[in-house]
Motif scaffolding. Sequence first.
Motif, PDB file in Angstrom:
ATOM      1  N   GLU A   9     -24.866  14.033  21.513  1.00  0.00           N
ATOM      2  CA  GLU A   9     -25.449  15.524  21.324  1.00  0.00           C
ATOM      3  C   GLU A   9     -25.961  15.426  19.727  1.00  0.00           C
ATOM      4  OE1 GLU A   9     -21.499  16.191  23.503  1.00  0.00           O
ATOM      5  OE2 GLU A   9     -22.165  14.759  22.225  1.00  0.00           O
TER       6      GLU A   9
ATOM      7  N   GLY B 222     -26.113  20.901  16.511  1.00  0.00           N
ATOM      8  CA  GLY B 222     -25.376  22.053  15.863  1.00  0.00           C
ATOM      9  C   GLY B 222     -25.464  22.317  14.437  1.00  0.00           C
TER      10      GLY B 222
ATOM     11  N   TRP C 145     -23.533  21.623  29.642  1.00  0.00           N
ATOM     12  CA  TRP C 145     -22.889  21.984  28.536  1.00  0.00           C
ATOM     13  C   TRP C 145     -21.668  22.812  28.812  1.00  0.00           C
ATOM     14  CZ3 TRP C 145     -24.679  19.763  24.058  1.00  0.00           C
ATOM     15  CH2 TRP C 145     -26.070  19.617  24.023  1.00  0.00           C
ATOM     16  N   TYR C 146     -20.592  22.322  27.873  1.00  0.00           N
ATOM     17  CA  TYR C 146     -19.465  22.731  27.854  1.00  0.00           C
ATOM     18  C   TYR C 146     -18.936  23.084  26.578  1.00  0.00           C
ATOM     19  CZ  TYR C 146     -18.764  21.125  32.467  1.00  0.00           C
ATOM     20  OH  TYR C 146     -18.828  21.200  34.137  1.00  0.00           O
ATOM     21  N   ARG C 147     -18.095  23.854  26.204  1.00  0.00           N
ATOM     22  CA  ARG C 147     -17.784  24.351  24.837  1.00  0.00           C
ATOM     23  C   ARG C 147     -16.126  24.450  24.689  1.00  0.00           C
ATOM     24  NH1 ARG C 147     -20.572  30.390  24.017  1.00  0.00           N
ATOM     25  NH2 ARG C 147     -19.016  31.382  25.530  1.00  0.00           N
TER      26      ARG C 147
ATOM     27  N   ARG D 124     -11.531  23.866  27.344  1.00  0.00           N
ATOM     28  CA  ARG D 124     -12.797  23.621  27.314  1.00  0.00           C
ATOM     29  C   ARG D 124     -13.553  24.357  28.654  1.00  0.00           C
ATOM     30  NH1 ARG D 124     -14.790  17.392  26.827  1.00  0.00           N
ATOM     31  NH2 ARG D 124     -13.349  17.846  24.794  1.00  0.00           N
TER      32      ARG D 124
ATOM     33  N   VAL E 103     -20.463  26.080  30.040  1.00  0.00           N
ATOM     34  CA  VAL E 103     -21.440  26.942  29.613  1.00  0.00           C
ATOM     35  C   VAL E 103     -22.622  27.203  30.548  1.00  0.00           C
ATOM     36  CG1 VAL E 103     -22.992  27.475  27.890  1.00  0.00           C
ATOM     37  CG2 VAL E 103     -20.802  26.437  27.230  1.00  0.00           C
TER      38      VAL E 103
ATOM     39  N   ASP F 137     -19.343  32.726  20.106  1.00  0.00           N
ATOM     40  CA  ASP F 137     -20.001  31.518  20.698  1.00  0.00           C
ATOM     41  C   ASP F 137     -19.785  30.182  19.662  1.00  0.00           C
ATOM     42  OD1 ASP F 137     -23.030  33.390  21.206  1.00  0.00           O
ATOM     43  OD2 ASP F 137     -21.477  32.617  22.728  1.00  0.00           O
TER      44      ASP F 137
ATOM     45  N   TYR G  32     -19.546  21.963  21.049  1.00  0.00           N
ATOM     46  CA  TYR G  32     -20.382  21.923  22.209  1.00  0.00           C
ATOM     47  C   TYR G  32     -20.208  20.409  22.860  1.00  0.00           C
ATOM     48  CZ  TYR G  32     -21.326  26.768  22.106  1.00  0.00           C
ATOM     49  OH  TYR G  32     -21.352  28.344  22.145  1.00  0.00           O
ATOM     50  N   TYR G  33     -20.250  20.257  24.075  1.00  0.00           N
ATOM     51  CA  TYR G  33     -20.026  18.972  24.716  1.00  0.00           C
ATOM     52  C   TYR G  33     -20.976  18.797  25.783  1.00  0.00           C
ATOM     53  CZ  TYR G  33     -15.559  18.395  22.263  1.00  0.00           C
ATOM     54  OH  TYR G  33     -14.589  18.339  21.271  1.00  0.00           O
ATOM     55  N   CYS G  34     -21.721  17.667  25.892  1.00  0.00           N
ATOM     56  CA  CYS G  34     -22.644  17.389  26.909  1.00  0.00           C
ATOM     57  C   CYS G  34     -21.862  16.653  27.875  1.00  0.00           C
ATOM     58  CB  CYS G  34     -23.832  16.630  26.448  1.00  0.00           C
ATOM     59  SG  CYS G  34     -24.986  16.020  27.699  1.00  0.00           S
TER      60      CYS G  34
END
Length: 120
Positions: free
Chosen positions: A6, A9, A37-39, A46, A49, A90, A94-96
């Motif tokens: 990723e 950011g 996408w997760y956050r 987690r 998104v 927000d 953030y993770y892919c």
Amino acid sequence: QVELVESGGGLVQPGGSLRLSCAATGRSIFSFYTMGWYRQAPGKQRDMVATITPGGSTNYAGSVKGRFTISRDTAENTVYLQMNSLKPEDTAVYYCNANRRYSHTDYSYWGQGTQVTVSS
């Protein structure tokens, strides 16, 4: 083997925009994996998104619907998350993710994460 990296950011003011990128390795990954996408905010779990399936169907968390857009570039093997009208809530890492269910087994891969901070 799937690898996800990723980027994009950073620190942004409320109301601003950011675009996150997730560069994926793996042959024809978008044809087989749902990308997402997760956050994760401090002290919280987690959460999903946005996701995009191999067929191109998208799904969004209610809190981001209308503000965030997930897309992919097959030629670049990259998934994007365009984030507009950002809010302090927000703020998160953030993770892919790449996920596939094959022969009754789930295959799930994660990137290292990228920090997004929304603050004035």
